[in-house]
Design a protein around this motif. Structure first.
Motif, short mmCIF file in Angstrom:
data_model
loop_
_atom_site.label_atom_id
_atom_site.label_comp_id
_atom_site.label_asym_id
_atom_site.label_seq_id
_atom_site.Cartn_x
_atom_site.Cartn_y
_atom_site.Cartn_z
N GLU A 180 -5.59 -7.57 -7.04
CA GLU A 180 -5.93 -7.40 -8.35
C GLU A 180 -6.76 -6.53 -9.05
O GLU A 180 -6.79 -6.39 -10.36
N MET A 181 -7.49 -6.35 -8.55
CA MET A 181 -8.77 -4.86 -9.01
C MET A 181 -7.75 -3.81 -9.30
O MET A 181 -7.95 -3.02 -10.17
N VAL A 182 -6.93 -3.63 -8.04
CA VAL A 182 -6.29 -2.56 -8.36
C VAL A 182 -5.11 -3.02 -9.42
O VAL A 182 -4.79 -1.60 -10.78
N SER A 183 -4.22 -3.98 -9.98
CA SER A 183 -4.32 -4.46 -11.09
C SER A 183 -4.24 -4.07 -12.11
O SER A 183 -3.64 -3.49 -13.55
N GLU A 184 -5.60 -4.53 -12.81
CA GLU A 184 -6.45 -4.47 -13.50
C GLU A 184 -6.30 -3.02 -13.63
O GLU A 184 -6.68 -2.44 -15.34
N LEU A 185 -7.05 -1.96 -12.71
CA LEU A 185 -6.87 -0.58 -13.24
C LEU A 185 -5.44 0.07 -13.49
O LEU A 185 -5.98 0.67 -14.42
N LEU A 186 -4.51 -0.42 -13.07
CA LEU A 186 -3.40 -0.24 -13.70
C LEU A 186 -2.80 -0.35 -14.82
O LEU A 186 -1.96 0.67 -15.47
N HIS A 187 -3.27 -1.65 -15.88
CA HIS A 187 -3.61 -1.97 -16.20
C HIS A 187 -4.67 -1.35 -17.64
O HIS A 187 -5.26 -1.69 -18.81
N SER A 188 -6.01 -0.64 -17.13
CA SER A 188 -6.44 -0.15 -17.87
C SER A 188 -6.50 0.66 -19.20
O SER A 188 -5.37 1.56 -19.25
N GLU A 189 -7.93 0.79 -20.57
CA GLU A 189 -7.36 1.65 -21.11
C GLU A 189 -7.30 3.60 -20.94
O GLU A 189 -6.90 4.00 -21.32
N ARG A 190 -7.87 3.31 -19.94
CA ARG A 190 -7.91 4.93 -19.19
C ARG A 190 -6.95 5.60 -18.71
O ARG A 190 -6.50 6.24 -19.00
N LEU A 243 0.29 -1.45 0.01
CA LEU A 243 -0.01 0.05 -0.29
C LEU A 243 0.88 1.57 -0.05
O LEU A 243 0.26 1.94 -0.76
N SER A 244 1.80 1.50 0.71
CA SER A 244 2.99 2.61 1.22
C SER A 244 3.48 3.23 -0.95
O SER A 244 3.28 4.25 -1.25
N ALA A 245 3.38 1.58 -1.44
CA ALA A 245 3.99 2.06 -2.80
C ALA A 245 2.81 2.82 -3.46
O ALA A 245 3.23 3.70 -4.29
N LEU A 246 1.41 2.26 -3.24
CA LEU A 246 0.20 2.65 -4.02
C LEU A 246 -0.22 4.39 -3.59
O LEU A 246 -0.32 5.02 -4.56
N MET A 247 0.21 4.40 -2.45
CA MET A 247 0.60 5.78 -1.71
C MET A 247 1.27 6.92 -2.67
O MET A 247 1.10 7.92 -2.82
N GLN A 248 2.08 6.22 -2.30
CA GLN A 248 3.19 6.92 -3.54
C GLN A 248 2.59 7.44 -5.19
O GLN A 248 2.85 8.18 -5.52
N MET A 249 2.25 6.61 -5.64
CA MET A 249 1.48 6.78 -6.69
C MET A 249 0.90 7.32 -6.89
O MET A 249 0.20 9.05 -7.39
N VAL A 250 -0.40 7.53 -5.51
CA VAL A 250 -0.85 8.15 -6.00
C VAL A 250 -1.46 9.74 -5.07
O VAL A 250 -1.70 11.10 -5.73
N ARG A 302 -13.65 -3.90 2.71
CA ARG A 302 -14.46 -3.13 1.57
C ARG A 302 -13.89 -2.38 0.42
O ARG A 302 -13.95 -1.92 -0.06
N PHE A 303 -12.07 -2.49 0.92
CA PHE A 303 -11.22 -2.20 0.29
C PHE A 303 -11.12 -2.61 -1.28
O PHE A 303 -11.08 -3.77 -0.52
N PRO A 304 -11.00 -2.05 -2.53
CA PRO A 304 -10.44 -3.38 -3.15
C PRO A 304 -8.91 -3.93 -2.95
O PRO A 304 -8.34 -3.36 -2.05
N ASP A 305 -9.33 -4.83 -3.34
CA ASP A 305 -8.16 -5.91 -3.27
C ASP A 305 -7.00 -5.82 -4.65
O ASP A 305 -6.74 -5.44 -5.16
N PHE A 359 -8.95 6.00 -6.29
CA PHE A 359 -7.46 5.53 -5.48
C PHE A 359 -7.88 6.55 -4.40
O PHE A 359 -7.00 6.45 -2.82
N ALA A 360 -8.88 6.92 -3.17
CA ALA A 360 -9.32 7.71 -2.40
C ALA A 360 -9.53 6.99 -1.03
O ALA A 360 -8.64 7.12 0.05
N TRP A 361 -9.52 5.78 -1.55
CA TRP A 361 -9.44 5.01 -0.26
C TRP A 361 -8.63 4.25 0.07
O TRP A 361 -8.11 3.70 0.84
N VAL A 362 -7.44 4.44 -0.87
CA VAL A 362 -6.14 4.20 -0.53
C VAL A 362 -6.03 4.96 1.00
O VAL A 362 -4.87 4.48 2.13
N ASP A 363 -5.33 6.30 0.72
CA ASP A 363 -5.39 6.97 2.60
C ASP A 363 -6.16 6.09 3.26
O ASP A 363 -5.53 6.21 4.39
N SER A 364 -7.15 5.72 3.64
CA SER A 364 -8.06 5.20 4.84
C SER A 364 -7.58 3.80 4.98
O SER A 364 -6.91 3.24 6.30
N ALA A 365 -6.76 3.00 4.12
CA ALA A 365 -6.68 2.00 4.07
C ALA A 365 -5.28 1.54 4.65
O ALA A 365 -4.99 1.33 5.61
#
Length: 504
Positions: free
Chosen positions: A337-347, A251-258, A332-335, A293-299
């Motif tokens: 795999e869900m984060v990985s799909e978003l980071l590989h998404s078209e958008r 999560l710390s790496a994801l927080m850096q990305m956000v 309640r937070f995304p797992d 990715f607003a949930w990352v803070d709470s996670a």
């Protein structure tokens, strides 16, 4: 000598070859198709003298053909790789450096000594499936590479796609990549096969340390150049942080990305009065992902609260009900795999491509309005004054006993610190550090306060249960908050007393 211009992407999807064929056919894009096996052996000295010169040396074999290649220093930005390379047909499977032009070597390079010490470090074996595509008057070679990197019994998979501009306009490269995003789950490939091979040879992980501050000595007080150079820096950092998360799933790496997404968006706000609507559209896309990715803070806060070796866990164990309530909240937070799909998404890929195009576009009218551009230093001072004034107004009126008032000011403090990320290195670094310390202390204190507030919110859900264990946790939490508010008030007063370092 040729200079490669190519986009590289790592692949998450299955059935890639078939999807590419369907994509090209559906868009009536003509192509020539080919498949071949490639074996590549990479050479250097035991102490990596070529690596120190930022050179990569290999012998490539396909069928009976042998080719010796050296790639010299280049640049990588947003998955776009630009690097000079020299290719020579050879008859033996060991390199001969004398075949390359003398001009490629630094004056102090001892090429004969390097030749004597050359040894094989690692190899790459993969199937390359190519489509030579005619699109928008340009030719692009699209190569799907699938295989492995080998070094001293260790191995790593290769599953990537490269788009190389053979002839024509680089815009065709971007447009073909955009089509691929609609069919494949991809992410920017920031490391070459050679870089991955060197890492495997050393048996060490990549260093994904992220630089949140920007500095550039080559902008010559030009406000536009500073903006573009900063975007270039932060796009690289965004992709480093993304790769770091996908490698270790922390999560710390994801927080850096956000955080980097927030820094980039903040830059667009700082330049709001002089950027185009096109640039503002990119800012809106950045906001979209920051919100996702607003949930990352709470996670992060919840993880700290639940950490068995953390500051709070021992006290929380007074109430098993509270522990169970926090575990339920965590689910309640995304797992990952869900984060990985978003980071590989078209958008998400489209966002990075739009940033890359904005950075590399030679026409400033794409990013900036046709108005007089302010000089960099006065502009930086003006923006930093605005941010600091907003922060002073927000926190001077805080009731020092009201935790919620403190927490409400986290965003305005964050914005002020982000302005320092953009412009702080234009000024004296010692003064900058001295000024930021109490504000960073306040930010850390507010993070701890947020963790305690999570506990409070969960305790309120147990309010009907007046058993002794819950009461103990409530009493402890209230005392911690009171002590922290005292410390935050002192830190606030110290921060407010400091003069702005950019005015010195």
């Amino acid at each position: 000598m040729i200079t490669e211009v190519e986009l590289k992407f790592l692949i998450l999807s299955d059935d890639v070859s078939e999807r590419i064929k369907q994509l090209l056919t559906s868009h009536q894009i003509p192509y020539q198709h080919n498949v071949r096996k490639l074996h590549n052996c990479y050479f250097d000295t035991p102490d990596l003298k070529l690596r120190a010169l930022d050179c990569g040396l290999r012998i490539r074999q396909y069928e009976t053909h042998l080719e010796q290649t050296i790639k010299t220093s280049g640049k990588v930005l947003g998955g776009l790789h630009q690097r000079p390379e020299y290719n020579i047909t050879v008859e033996h499977n060991f390199p001969d450096l004398s075949l390359f032009p003398n001009s490629i070597w630094p004056d102090d390079a001892n090429v004969e000594a390097i030749q004597r010490e050359l040894t094989s470090l690692f190899s790459t074996n993969f199937q390359r499936e190519t489509w030579l595509v005619d699109i928008e008057g340009s030719k692009i070679e699209m190569a799907l590479d699938q295989g492995e990197i080998l070094s001293d019994g260790r191995q790593e998979a290769i599953n990537e796609i490269e788009l190389e501009l053979v002839e024509g306009d680089v815009s065709a490269l971007y447009n073909l990549a955009t089509l691929l995003f609609s069919q494949l789950s991809l992410r920017a490939g920031i490391h070459s096969k050679a870089a991955r091979g060197y890492r495997l040879f050393a048996d060490k992980p990549f260093n994904y340390s992220v630089a949140l501050f920007f500095s550039d000595d080559n902008t010559q007080n030009n406000t536009q150049q500073w903006f573009i150079a900063a975007l270039s820096h932060y796009l690289q950092q965004l992709q480093l942080a993304t790769e770091s998360y996908l490698t270790n799933r922390k999560l710390s790496a994801l927080m850096q990305m956000v955080e980097i997404l927030s820094i980039i968006r903040h830059g667009f706000w700082l330049y709001d009065e002089i950027i185009t609507e096109h640039s503002k559209e990119i800012r809106r896309e950045l906001s979209h992902f920051i919100q996702l990715f607003a949930w990352v803070d709470s996670a992060i806060y919840l993880k700290e609260v639940m950490n068995k070796t953390g500051n709070y866990r021992k006290k929380l164990e007074y109430s098993q009900q509270l522990i169970e309530q926090l575990k339920l909240e965590k689910r309640r937070f995304p797992d990952a795999e869900m984060v990985s799909e978003l980071l590989h998404s078209e958008r998400f890929n489209q966002l990075q491509m739009r940033l890359l195009q904005l950075i590399l576009n030679d026409d400033p009218s794409k990013a900036f309005l046709p108005v007089a551009q302010p000089s960099l230093l006065p502009f930086a001072r003006e923006q930093m004054n605005k941010s600091l004034t907003e922060l002073h107004v927000a926190i001077e009126a805080i009731d020092p006993t009201d935790a919620e008032q403190f927490l409400d000011k986290r965003k305005v403090l964050h914005r002020c610190l982000l302005t320092g990320n953009w412009f702080g290195h234009l000024f004296d670094q010692q003064h900058r550090h001295h000024f930021r310390v109490p504000w960073l202390d306040m930010q850390q204190g507010l993070s701890e306060l947020q963790s305690l507030w999570i506990i409070k919110q969960q305790l309120e859900k147990l309010a009907d249960d007046n058993n002794e264990s819950v009461v103990k946790v409530i009493t402890w939490q209230q005392r911690k908050v009171e002590n922290l508010l005292v410390a935050l008030s002192h830190t606030k007063d110290a921060a407010l007393s400091l003069p702005a370092y950019w005015q010195n």
